[in-house]
Design a protein around this motif. Structure first.
Motif, PDB file in Angstrom:
ATOM      1  N   GLN A   1       0.842  -1.191   0.000  1.00  0.00           N
ATOM      2  CA  GLN A   1       0.000   0.000   0.000  1.00  0.00           C
ATOM      3  C   GLN A   1       0.883   1.249   0.000  1.00  0.00           C
TER       4      GLN A   1
ATOM      5  N   SER B   1     -10.729  13.945   8.111  1.00  0.00           N
ATOM      6  CA  SER B   1      -9.555  13.687   8.939  1.00  0.00           C
ATOM      7  C   SER B   1      -8.616  14.887   8.879  1.00  0.00           C
TER       8      SER B   1
ATOM      9  N   THR C   1     -12.421  15.243   2.910  1.00  0.00           N
ATOM     10  CA  THR C   1     -11.976  14.445   4.070  1.00  0.00           C
ATOM     11  C   THR C   1     -12.567  15.006   5.346  1.00  0.00           C
TER      12      THR C   1
ATOM     13  N   ASP D   1      -2.976   4.838  -1.961  1.00  0.00           N
ATOM     14  CA  ASP D   1      -4.074   4.441  -1.087  1.00  0.00           C
ATOM     15  C   ASP D   1      -4.407   5.496  -0.046  1.00  0.00           C
ATOM     16  N   CYS D   2      -3.547   6.445   0.183  1.00  0.00           N
ATOM     17  CA  CYS D   2      -3.797   7.479   1.188  1.00  0.00           C
ATOM     18  C   CYS D   2      -2.862   8.664   0.907  1.00  0.00           C
TER      19      CYS D   2
ATOM     20  N   VAL E   1      -4.439   7.575   9.661  1.00  0.00           N
ATOM     21  CA  VAL E   1      -3.999   6.809   8.493  1.00  0.00           C
ATOM     22  C   VAL E   1      -4.378   5.343   8.640  1.00  0.00           C
TER      23      VAL E   1
ATOM     24  N   PHE F   1      -7.548   3.993   7.141  1.00  0.00           N
ATOM     25  CA  PHE F   1      -7.592   3.734   5.703  1.00  0.00           C
ATOM     26  C   PHE F   1      -6.689   2.578   5.285  1.00  0.00           C
ATOM     27  N   LEU F   2      -5.638   2.323   6.013  1.00  0.00           N
ATOM     28  CA  LEU F   2      -4.682   1.285   5.627  1.00  0.00           C
ATOM     29  C   LEU F   2      -4.573   0.257   6.747  1.00  0.00           C
TER      30      LEU F   2
ATOM     31  N   ILE G   1       1.454   5.409   0.388  1.00  0.00           N
ATOM     32  CA  ILE G   1       1.042   6.652   1.045  1.00  0.00           C
ATOM     33  C   ILE G   1       1.836   7.789   0.420  1.00  0.00           C
TER      34      ILE G   1
ATOM     35  N   PRO H   1      -7.814   9.353  -3.501  1.00  0.00           N
ATOM     36  CA  PRO H   1      -7.761   8.428  -2.367  1.00  0.00           C
ATOM     37  C   PRO H   1      -8.081   9.160  -1.068  1.00  0.00           C
ATOM     38  N   PRO H   2      -8.259   8.410   0.037  1.00  0.00           N
ATOM     39  CA  PRO H   2      -8.504   9.075   1.331  1.00  0.00           C
ATOM     40  C   PRO H   2      -7.390  10.070   1.667  1.00  0.00           C
TER      41      PRO H   2
ATOM     42  N   VAL I   1      -5.676  12.702   4.578  1.00  0.00           N
ATOM     43  CA  VAL I   1      -5.520  13.157   5.959  1.00  0.00           C
ATOM     44  C   VAL I   1      -4.782  14.486   5.918  1.00  0.00           C
TER      45      VAL I   1
END
Length: 937
Positions: A677, A773, A771, A722-723, A789, A792-793, A679, A749-750, A752
């Motif tokens: 994944q 977050s 978001t 993924d984030c 985080v 999401f992961l 980030i 993606p998500p 933060v």
């Protein structure tokens, strides 16, 4: 000199002037004059010569040489004085005297004082004769001064008394004047009293006549009072009967609500199997059904869905009436809500040939602090009803600031919003408006009615509106249409609930936590009555595939107590060429999960004994099962709770076949090996970016760095992430610009947001599009950032929480020790025999105190089986005392109780028990539970 001394009126003046004359005359370098009259026979200094800056006793004690001279009445002469006795000083120097002389001063009644001189030589005869005469004169002078002083004191005292007497005479004169005035006033009052007495005597006759009349009236009133008391007693009795009836009605309403809630839940279980099987038949996958049979299956499926909608309405109504409807307060965007309603009903309006209009006036507030889901449910009911009862024309949804006539007294229109649902339909008769919002009430309730429905929608809508601190008003003209107006406060937290208007909503709307214990029974996964649970627990579960497992097989564990639904799930698993494992209760499910390590788990919440929530917690707490994906399929409507516990998905029964297949897909997708994944960390501060990357970099996680918006967009173009961890302050553009531009590239993606910048309300609302977050940089931000985080992961975990390979669980329980605590020796004998057959060494104790003593002697026990009801020290107290010692903090304690009452399990766990089992003990469950809690050897 004699004249001058004779004029002295004060002791000090006399003493100073005498010594000033004698000392030079006699050649003395030091002199002091003392007088009698001090306390305790002391002599007081009244004059001194040659003593400036030196100490002279102000009062000579009785034992001193001065006091001795006064007492003996004889002169004292001292010669050859030592060098340190006293020194006579002048401006040129100082030297000790050679002689000191003390003369008593005779008075009329004794010695009046003492004269002390010190000199460098002795006195000659003339000087001595002079001193003999002087001392007599001085003594008499001291007596005269003392007498004069006493005379002055008496004179002053006399003068003071004279002044006091004069003041007293003046005060007495004033008092006499006042008394004379008072006497005159009293004489006037006496004359007035005489006149009043004459008038009173005249009135006495009148009063006597009136008293006779009052006596007659009182007798009449007494009769009326007795009659009134009898009426009051009957009224109190009637009120008591009404209160009893009200309590009975409240109890009946509560029982009805609880019954409806439990039955609504209980109906979901058979309905779940019915819908899945009916849909499977209607799809006719094997093409072996006729068209008529397929149509019949489709009718069964649609009828089941209609029944499900009715059950949901009944469940909502029961929650509202029982005050157990949870409220999730949040900021609700009215534009989003109305847009969702428009998307939902636009196709139906088009199909019916109606215009659906949505209007938001500029003066209307853009957001409300309310419950968005319940607001949308209310509007769905109102708009759905409007479309159903309108054949031509339009339905309008209009949002505006509330008018004063729609609001409670003293409410400000600016603080409220009105949402109108206006139709051009059939309207409502005036005589039906009053009961329109009652449950099961319909606009047309005749046997020939044209419109269907249960009549619950409006009742539920008004109940929800009152929970949200508002209400629903209605205006209607038959044949012309109706207007339903939802009135809500802009900020529900500032509005107190009207208990009279919304009695059912009060307990929930104030705070759902206050009703939490009761709410759990309805909103969380309410347990059905004991008989159905026991029946399902005893029913034979369908066979599974544990005997046919191969190492390469994909295996799905089904933990479900309904045999019919478990069979359906197993068949669907097998159709995908997977293997199915089936457990009918939580304990068996945990044992199978640890033994077979399935690829995924389908979990029900409503299980006998240990419920699904506890199973989920135990799965995630054990290293062997923590990484197995779990998907809830249950009647409990608590998706947030399930996802918070770590589930990969949540489906509410009745579940469609498509929903179950999707759940299987999510489980297997979560279980399948995945690419690392990624980030993306965006921050222009090199130090901060490096710290965040180190924090997030874990096995299975790739971290990409970017220091500008351009670099970040290029990273997103090159590969999916993924984030995203985003700082808002960047050199080439802001974080807001990045979000807008990144959303145009692909699905964002998500995100933060990790920034030191304090956000305005407008900026926070803008970020909410991407978001929720937001982590403000600070001392606690690394922990917060990792938590956000991790949502999401699943691969990102705290370093301390990374699971390490654990020792495999034992295949059996032989060689272990258990402490069995029970005061009933029959239970001890039976359980000991069963456990010993498993190779377990059993240590027994009859109460809590003996259990603690046994633990001291045998600290290596593997479990404690703790009965709850025992004499002296019960199981709760014993468990707390065990847990209070650090060495036994992780010792598994399984509570055993014969009560099996609601709340027992929670009470045992609160005391420190690891698990709970009710009597009579199911040995298989007990052994399964002991295996689940067995610690590595």
């Amino acid at each position: 000199m004699g004249k001058k001394l004779a004029k002295a009126t004060r002791f000090e003046t006399f003493g100073s002037e005498l010594l000033d004359y004698l000392c030079p005359l006699l050649g003395a370098g030091y002199g002091a004059l003392y007088r009698s009259g001090g306390q305790d026979g002391q002599l007081i200094v009244i004059g001194s010569y040659g003593c400036e800056g030196r100490h002279v006793d102000q009062a000579a004690a009785p034992g001193a040489l001065v006091a001795q001279c006064a007492r003996s009445g004889q002169p004292i002469a001292l010669d050859a004085l030592p060098a340190d006795y006293y020194r006579i000083a002048s401006g040129l120097g100082d030297a000790p005297p050679t002689t000191a002389l003390l003369w008593p001063l005779p008075g009329i009644d004794g010695v009046a004082g003492v004269l002390e001189l010190a000199s460098f030589r002795r006195l000659n005869e003339v000087e001595q004769e002079l001193m003999t005469q002087v001392t007599q004169l001085v003594g008499l002078a001291l007596d005269n001064l003392a007498n004069a002083a006493r005379t002055r004191e008496l004179l002053e005292e006399t003068q003071a008394q004279a002044e006091e007497l004069q003041a007293s005479e003046e005060a007495l004169r004033v008092q006499q004047e006042e008394l004379r005035a008072i006497n005159e006033a009293l004489e006037a009052k006496n004359r007035a009293l005489d006149e009043q007495g004459n008038r009173l005597r005249a009135s006495e006759e009148e009063l006597r006549i009136q008293a006779e009349e009052l006596r007659t009236t009182n007798e009449s009133l007494s009769e009326k009072s007795r009659a009134l008391n009898e009426f009051n007693e009957r009224l109190l009795q009637f009120q008591s009967e009404i209160e009893n009836k009200n309590r009975e009605l409240e109890a009946a309403s509560r029982y009805k609500s609880e019954f409806l809630a439990n039955m609504s839940h209980e109906l979901r279980t058979p309905l779940n199997s019915l819908l899945i099987l009916a849909k499977d038949l209607a799809d006719n996958r094997e093409a072996n059904l006729s068209a008529e049979q397929v149509e019949s299956a489709r009718i069964i499926f649609e009828s089941g869905h209609n029944l499900l909608r009715l059950i949901n309405d009944i469940l909502d109504l029961s929650k509202i009436e029982a005050g157990r409807m949870d409220v999730q307060w949040e900021d609700v965007d009215l534009a989003n809500v109305t847009a969702a309603i428009e998307r939902q009903f636009r196709p139906l309006a088009r199909e019916r040939g109606l215009d659906l209009c949505v209007e938001i006036e500029p003066a209307a507030p853009p957001t409300l602090y309310s419950d968005g889901a319940k607001l949308q449910q209310i509007l769905t009911n109102l708009v759905g009803n409007a479309l159903k009862f309108t054949h031509a024309g339009s339905v309008t949804l209009r949002v505006e600031r509330a008018e004063a006539d729609l609001l409670p007294a003293a409410a400000e229109p600016a603080d409220w919003v009105a949402i109108h649902v206006v139709d051009t339909g059939i309207g409502i008769e005036a005589d039906k408006l009053a009961r329109l919002f009652q449950a099961f009430e319909q606009g047309d309730g005749t046997t020939s009615r044209r419109y269907g429905g249960t009549g619950l929608g409006l009742s539920i809508s008004r109940g929800l509106a009152r929970i949200l601190r508002g209400d629903i008003r209605v205006r209607s003209t038959p044949g012309q249409g109706s207007s339903f107006i939802l009135v809500l406060p802009r900020d529900a937290s500032t509005i107190a609930i009207d208990r009279a208007a919304a009695p059912a909503a009060h307990a929930t709307a104030t705070a759902t936590a206050a009703a939490a214990p009761q709410t759990e029974a309805v909103t969380q996964d309410p347990h059905p009555p004991a008989a159905p649970v026991a029946a399902r627990a005893r029913a034979a579960m369908p066979p599974d595939d544990r005997e046919r497992l191969a190492p390469e097989d994909v295996r799905i564990l089904i933990i479900e107590d309904d045999p019919a639904f478990a069979r359906i799930l197993a068949d669907m698993v097998r159709r995908k060429n997977y293997r199915a494992l089936i457990a009918g209760d939580g304990e068996s499910g945990l044992e199978l999960a640890a033994q077979y390590r399935p690829n995924g788990i389908l979990l029900d919440v409503n299980l006998p004994g240990m419920d699904g929530w506890a199973v989920m917690e135990r799965l995630k707490a054990q290293p062997l099962t923590a990484q197995i994906p779990v998907h809830f399929i249950t009647a409990a409507d608590e998706a947030d709770r399930g996802l918070a516990l770590g589930a990969v998905g949540f489906v509410t029964k009745p579940a469609t076949r498509e929903a179950i297949e999707a759940a299987l897909g999510r489980v297997l997708k979560a279980a399948a090996p995945r690419r690392p994944q990624r980030i993306l960390v965006i921050d222009d501060d090199d130090g901060a970016r490096l710290a965040v990357c180190r924090l997030l970099r874990q096995p299975g996680v790739e971290v990409t760095e970017a220091r500008s918006v351009a670099d970040a967009l290029q990273a997103l173009r090159e590969q999916p992430h993924d984030c995203v961890v985003l700082d808002l302050m960047l050199p080439d553009a802001s974080g807001f610009d990045f979000l807008d531009r990144a959303a145009e590239l692909r699905a964002l993606p998500p995100v933060v947001v990790h920034s030191a910048r304090e956000l305005t309300r407008e900026e926070s609302l803008r970020l909410r599009e991407y978001t929720d977050s937001i982590v403000i940089k600070g001392a606690q931000s690394p922990s917060r950032l990792l938590d956000e985080v991790s949502l999401f992961l699943h691969a990102v975990q705290r370093p301390a929480a990374i699971a390490t390979p654990a020792t495999p669980q034992p295949a059996d329980l032989a060689g272990r020790r258990v402490l069995l605590v029970d005061d009933d020796m029959r239970n001890v004998f039976a359980l000991s025999r069963t456990l010993k057959a498993q190779g377990i060494t059993v240590i027994a104790a009859q109460d809590g105190r003996k259990a603690l003593a046994q633990l001291e002697q045998h600290p290596d026990v593997d479990w404690v089986l703790m009965d709850v009801m025992m004499p002296e020290m019960d199981g709760y107290e014993a468990t707390r005392l065990i847990r209070s010692q650090q060495r036994w903090a992780q010792l598994p304690i399984i509570a055993l109780t014969a009560k099996a009452m609601k709340g027992d399990r929670e009470k045992c766990l609160e005391a420190g028990a690891s698990d709970y089992l009710s009597k009579p003990i199911d040995v298989d469950k007990l052994l399964s539970m002991m295996r689940a809690w067995a610690r590595p050897r």
